[in-house]
Design a protein around this motif. Structure first.
Motif, PDB file in Angstrom:
ATOM      1  N   ASP A 104       0.947  -1.147   0.040  1.00 39.54           N
ATOM      2  CA  ASP A 104      -0.019  -0.167   0.007  1.00 39.54           C
ATOM      3  C   ASP A 104       1.172   1.179  -0.163  1.00 39.54           C
ATOM      4  OD1 ASP A 104      -2.460  -1.404   0.404  1.00 39.54           O
ATOM      5  OD2 ASP A 104      -2.023  -1.840   2.284  1.00 39.54           O
ATOM      6  N   TRP A 105       0.551   2.097  -0.908  1.00 33.73           N
ATOM      7  CA  TRP A 105       1.461   3.360  -0.956  1.00 33.73           C
ATOM      8  C   TRP A 105       0.525   4.708  -0.823  1.00 33.73           C
ATOM      9  CZ3 TRP A 105       0.800   6.637  -5.027  1.00 33.73           C
ATOM     10  CH2 TRP A 105      -0.069   6.263  -6.155  1.00 33.73           C
ATOM     11  N   ARG A 106       1.296   5.890  -0.603  1.00 35.08           N
ATOM     12  CA  ARG A 106       0.742   7.268  -0.739  1.00 35.08           C
ATOM     13  C   ARG A 106       1.886   7.947  -0.982  1.00 35.08           C
ATOM     14  NH1 ARG A 106      -3.781   9.617   0.057  1.00 35.08           N
ATOM     15  NH2 ARG A 106      -4.768   7.610   0.484  1.00 35.08           N
ATOM     16  N   ALA A 107       1.370   9.067  -1.837  1.00 34.74           N
ATOM     17  CA  ALA A 107       2.570  10.227  -1.993  1.00 34.74           C
ATOM     18  C   ALA A 107       1.917  11.515  -1.466  1.00 34.74           C
ATOM     19  CB  ALA A 107       2.569  10.178  -3.758  1.00 34.74           C
ATOM     20  N   ALA A 118      -0.044  -1.409  -5.142  1.00 29.23           N
ATOM     21  CA  ALA A 118       0.985  -1.624  -6.077  1.00 29.23           C
ATOM     22  C   ALA A 118       1.338  -3.152  -6.173  1.00 29.23           C
ATOM     23  CB  ALA A 118       2.284  -0.693  -6.052  1.00 29.23           C
ATOM     24  N   LEU A 119       1.600  -3.641  -6.898  1.00 32.02           N
ATOM     25  CA  LEU A 119       1.876  -5.294  -6.991  1.00 32.02           C
ATOM     26  C   LEU A 119       3.042  -5.379  -8.121  1.00 32.02           C
ATOM     27  CD1 LEU A 119       1.060  -8.179  -6.366  1.00 32.02           C
ATOM     28  CD2 LEU A 119      -0.064  -8.427  -8.414  1.00 32.02           C
ATOM     29  N   LEU A 120       4.142  -5.761  -7.433  1.00 36.27           N
ATOM     30  CA  LEU A 120       5.493  -5.978  -8.163  1.00 36.27           C
ATOM     31  C   LEU A 120       5.835  -7.414  -8.412  1.00 36.27           C
ATOM     32  CD1 LEU A 120       5.903  -3.592  -6.257  1.00 36.27           C
ATOM     33  CD2 LEU A 120       8.262  -3.462  -6.536  1.00 36.27           C
ATOM     34  N   ARG A 121       5.745  -7.694  -9.920  1.00 30.58           N
ATOM     35  CA  ARG A 121       5.924  -8.906 -10.449  1.00 30.58           C
ATOM     36  C   ARG A 121       7.058  -8.902 -11.446  1.00 30.58           C
ATOM     37  NH1 ARG A 121      -0.148 -10.960 -11.906  1.00 30.58           N
ATOM     38  NH2 ARG A 121      -0.677 -11.654  -9.723  1.00 30.58           N
ATOM     39  N   PRO A 122       7.722 -10.091 -11.588  1.00 33.43           N
ATOM     40  CA  PRO A 122       9.057 -10.130 -12.616  1.00 33.43           C
ATOM     41  C   PRO A 122       8.501  -9.277 -13.991  1.00 33.43           C
ATOM     42  CG  PRO A 122       8.757 -12.054 -11.592  1.00 33.43           C
ATOM     43  CD  PRO A 122       7.587 -11.388 -11.170  1.00 33.43           C
ATOM     44  N   GLY A 123       9.001  -8.052 -14.352  1.00 31.94           N
ATOM     45  CA  GLY A 123       8.579  -7.694 -15.630  1.00 31.94           C
ATOM     46  C   GLY A 123       7.741  -6.419 -15.568  1.00 31.94           C
ATOM     47  N   GLY A 124       7.378  -6.124 -14.376  1.00 28.68           N
ATOM     48  CA  GLY A 124       6.370  -5.006 -14.402  1.00 28.68           C
ATOM     49  C   GLY A 124       5.719  -4.559 -13.035  1.00 28.68           C
ATOM     50  N   ARG A 126       1.995  -3.274 -11.249  1.00 30.62           N
ATOM     51  CA  ARG A 126       0.711  -2.848 -11.529  1.00 30.62           C
ATOM     52  C   ARG A 126       0.207  -1.984 -10.348  1.00 30.62           C
ATOM     53  NH1 ARG A 126      -4.482  -7.313 -12.378  1.00 30.62           N
ATOM     54  NH2 ARG A 126      -6.090  -5.880 -11.539  1.00 30.62           N
ATOM     55  N   LEU A 127      -0.461  -0.979 -10.633  1.00 29.51           N
ATOM     56  CA  LEU A 127      -1.002  -0.130  -9.795  1.00 29.51           C
ATOM     57  C   LEU A 127      -2.725  -0.033  -9.809  1.00 29.51           C
ATOM     58  CD1 LEU A 127       0.983   3.243 -10.279  1.00 29.51           C
ATOM     59  CD2 LEU A 127       1.352   1.282  -8.732  1.00 29.51           C
ATOM     60  N   ASP A 128      -3.136  -0.591  -8.674  1.00 27.75           N
ATOM     61  CA  ASP A 128      -4.599  -0.540  -8.520  1.00 27.75           C
ATOM     62  C   ASP A 128      -5.349   0.534  -7.541  1.00 27.75           C
ATOM     63  OD1 ASP A 128      -5.382  -2.922  -9.940  1.00 27.75           O
ATOM     64  OD2 ASP A 128      -3.842  -3.847  -8.706  1.00 27.75           O
ATOM     65  N   ALA A 129      -6.401   0.842  -7.687  1.00 21.68           N
ATOM     66  CA  ALA A 129      -7.040   2.096  -7.086  1.00 21.68           C
ATOM     67  C   ALA A 129      -6.514   3.133  -6.715  1.00 21.68           C
ATOM     68  CB  ALA A 129      -7.696   1.373  -5.419  1.00 21.68           C
ATOM     69  N   VAL A 130      -5.873   3.625  -7.602  1.00 23.09           N
ATOM     70  CA  VAL A 130      -5.054   4.833  -7.513  1.00 23.09           C
ATOM     71  C   VAL A 130      -6.023   6.162  -7.538  1.00 23.09           C
ATOM     72  CG1 VAL A 130      -3.358   6.405  -8.834  1.00 23.09           C
ATOM     73  CG2 VAL A 130      -3.243   4.092  -8.875  1.00 23.09           C
ATOM     74  N   SER A 131      -5.962   7.050  -6.349  1.00 24.89           N
ATOM     75  CA  SER A 131      -6.778   8.169  -6.246  1.00 24.89           C
ATOM     76  C   SER A 131      -6.076   9.135  -5.486  1.00 24.89           C
ATOM     77  CB  SER A 131      -7.924   7.585  -5.288  1.00 24.89           C
ATOM     78  OG  SER A 131      -8.967   8.480  -5.214  1.00 24.89           O
ATOM     79  N   GLU A 157      -8.136   9.200 -10.951  1.00 26.34           N
ATOM     80  CA  GLU A 157      -8.845   8.230 -10.399  1.00 26.34           C
ATOM     81  C   GLU A 157      -8.924   7.112 -11.377  1.00 26.34           C
ATOM     82  OE1 GLU A 157     -10.918   7.564  -7.537  1.00 26.34           O
ATOM     83  OE2 GLU A 157     -10.900   9.553  -6.820  1.00 26.34           O
ATOM     84  N   PHE A 158      -7.918   5.983 -11.023  1.00 25.06           N
ATOM     85  CA  PHE A 158      -7.634   4.997 -11.796  1.00 25.06           C
ATOM     86  C   PHE A 158      -7.801   3.668 -11.118  1.00 25.06           C
ATOM     87  CE2 PHE A 158      -5.436   8.587 -13.921  1.00 25.06           C
ATOM     88  CZ  PHE A 158      -5.466   8.510 -15.112  1.00 25.06           C
ATOM     89  N   PRO A 159      -8.840   2.878 -11.306  1.00 20.56           N
ATOM     90  CA  PRO A 159      -8.836   1.579 -10.833  1.00 20.56           C
ATOM     91  C   PRO A 159      -7.881   0.820 -11.183  1.00 20.56           C
ATOM     92  CG  PRO A 159     -10.808   2.343 -11.866  1.00 20.56           C
ATOM     93  CD  PRO A 159     -10.105   3.270 -12.440  1.00 20.56           C
ATOM     94  N   GLN A 160      -6.972   0.829 -12.470  1.00 17.91           N
ATOM     95  CA  GLN A 160      -6.104  -0.128 -12.911  1.00 17.91           C
ATOM     96  C   GLN A 160      -5.171   0.754 -13.625  1.00 17.91           C
ATOM     97  OE1 GLN A 160      -7.092  -3.883 -14.486  1.00 17.91           O
ATOM     98  NE2 GLN A 160      -4.720  -4.252 -14.844  1.00 17.91           N
ATOM     99  N   LEU A 161      -3.779   0.787 -13.425  1.00 23.38           N
ATOM    100  CA  LEU A 161      -2.974   1.340 -14.323  1.00 23.38           C
ATOM    101  C   LEU A 161      -1.561   0.776 -14.292  1.00 23.38           C
ATOM    102  CD1 LEU A 161      -1.939   3.776 -15.832  1.00 23.38           C
ATOM    103  CD2 LEU A 161      -1.317   5.088 -13.656  1.00 23.38           C
ATOM    104  N   THR A 162      -1.299   0.131 -15.552  1.00 19.38           N
ATOM    105  CA  THR A 162      -0.231  -0.659 -15.722  1.00 19.38           C
ATOM    106  C   THR A 162       0.595  -0.378 -16.995  1.00 19.38           C
ATOM    107  OG1 THR A 162      -1.197  -2.632 -14.538  1.00 19.38           O
ATOM    108  CG2 THR A 162       0.768  -3.077 -15.727  1.00 19.38           C
TER     109      THR A 162
END
Length: 258
Positions: A104-107, A118-124, A126-131, A157-162
């Motif tokens: 879970d992150w916050r700027a 945020a979900l980190l996997r090999p190769g990329g 994925r950001l979810d529930a960005v608001s 407001e981005f439900p998904q951003l990869t």
């Protein structure tokens, strides 16, 4: 006739007192097993301690946009050029269910209060529930090769951003307040109106459109992002006139991949 018992016979053996050492034939083996057990526990504890205290700087290498880093990979923070600070904390349950490293992150900053998952996997990543709200400095840090910088504030407001090598999914919208942008490194500021960015994922691609809020049918930028990480960006004639700092010719499409 009386019989004599020789030494070593059963009777003599029964008559001798029991040897204490004989009662503990496996004493040395048990001691070794205890030592191995204690040693294994110590090694595991040491490895866990090292893992828990891995500094975040091991993975967040020095970059022009980075002003500092603190904490561990499980809970830390990184400073971003422009004054924002991004903090994160490990999400163990989501990591197990998603088969990745989830946080879970916050700027936060002067004009920034943006958060999500945020979900980190090999190769990329994925950001979810960005608001929340972000300023142009944060955008410049995320996209250092954009070619221009903006002094604006946006509500996202981005439900998904990869977006990354081999990956591309964008869903959501962002309202961009009036401000100014300039071509980097030393272009003159150009006033920009309030704009709306909308992104919709259809099939195997994400369609992105930017238009003035006051004239939503007037497309300035039209873009397509493919799930495989490819993208195509087109600046319309209206966009070229209103956003000259982008450096793109009117009506020309730029195609590439992340």
């Amino acid at each position: 006739m009386q019989k004599l018992l020789r030494r070593g016979t059963i009777a003599e053996t029964l008559a001798r007192p029991a040897d204490p050492a004989a009662l503990l034939p496996n004493a040395d083996g048990a001691a070794r097993r205890r030592l191995i057990l204690f040693g294994s526990v110590g090694i595991v504890a040491y490895a866990l301690a090292m893992l828990v205290t891995i500094p975040a700087s091991v993975f967040l290498k020095n970059r022009p946009w980075r002003t500092g880093v603190a904490g561990t990979i499980w809970s830390g923070e990184v400073g971003v050029a422009g004054g924002s600070i991004v903090r994160w904390s490990f999400a163990p349950l989501r990591s197990l269910t998603s088969l990745g490293f989830a946080v879970d992150w916050r700027a936060t900053g002067e004009d920034t209060d943006l958060g999500g998952q945020a979900l980190l996997r090999p190769g990329g990543v994925r950001l979810d529930a960005v608001s929340g709200t972000a300023d142009g400095a944060l955008l410049a840090a995320l996209l250092p090769n954009l070619g221009f910088a903006c002094d604006v504030t946006l509500q996202a407001e981005f439900p998904q951003l990869t977006i990354g090598p081999g990956h591309g999914v964008v869903e959501g919208q962002a309202t961009i307040d009036p401000g100014a942008c300039r071509k980097t490194p030393d272009g003159a500021p150009v006033p920009t109106p309030a704009m709306l960015l909308t992104a919709e994922h259809v099939g195997n691609e994400s369609r992105i459109r930017i238009a003035p809020i006051a004239q939503r049918r007037r497309t300035l930028i039209d873009a397509v992002v493919g799930e495989v990480g490819s993208y195509k960006v087109t600046l319309t004639p209206d966009g070229a006139a209103l956003l000259p700092f982008t450096g793109l010719p009117a009506g020309v499409s730029v195609e590439s991949s992340f």
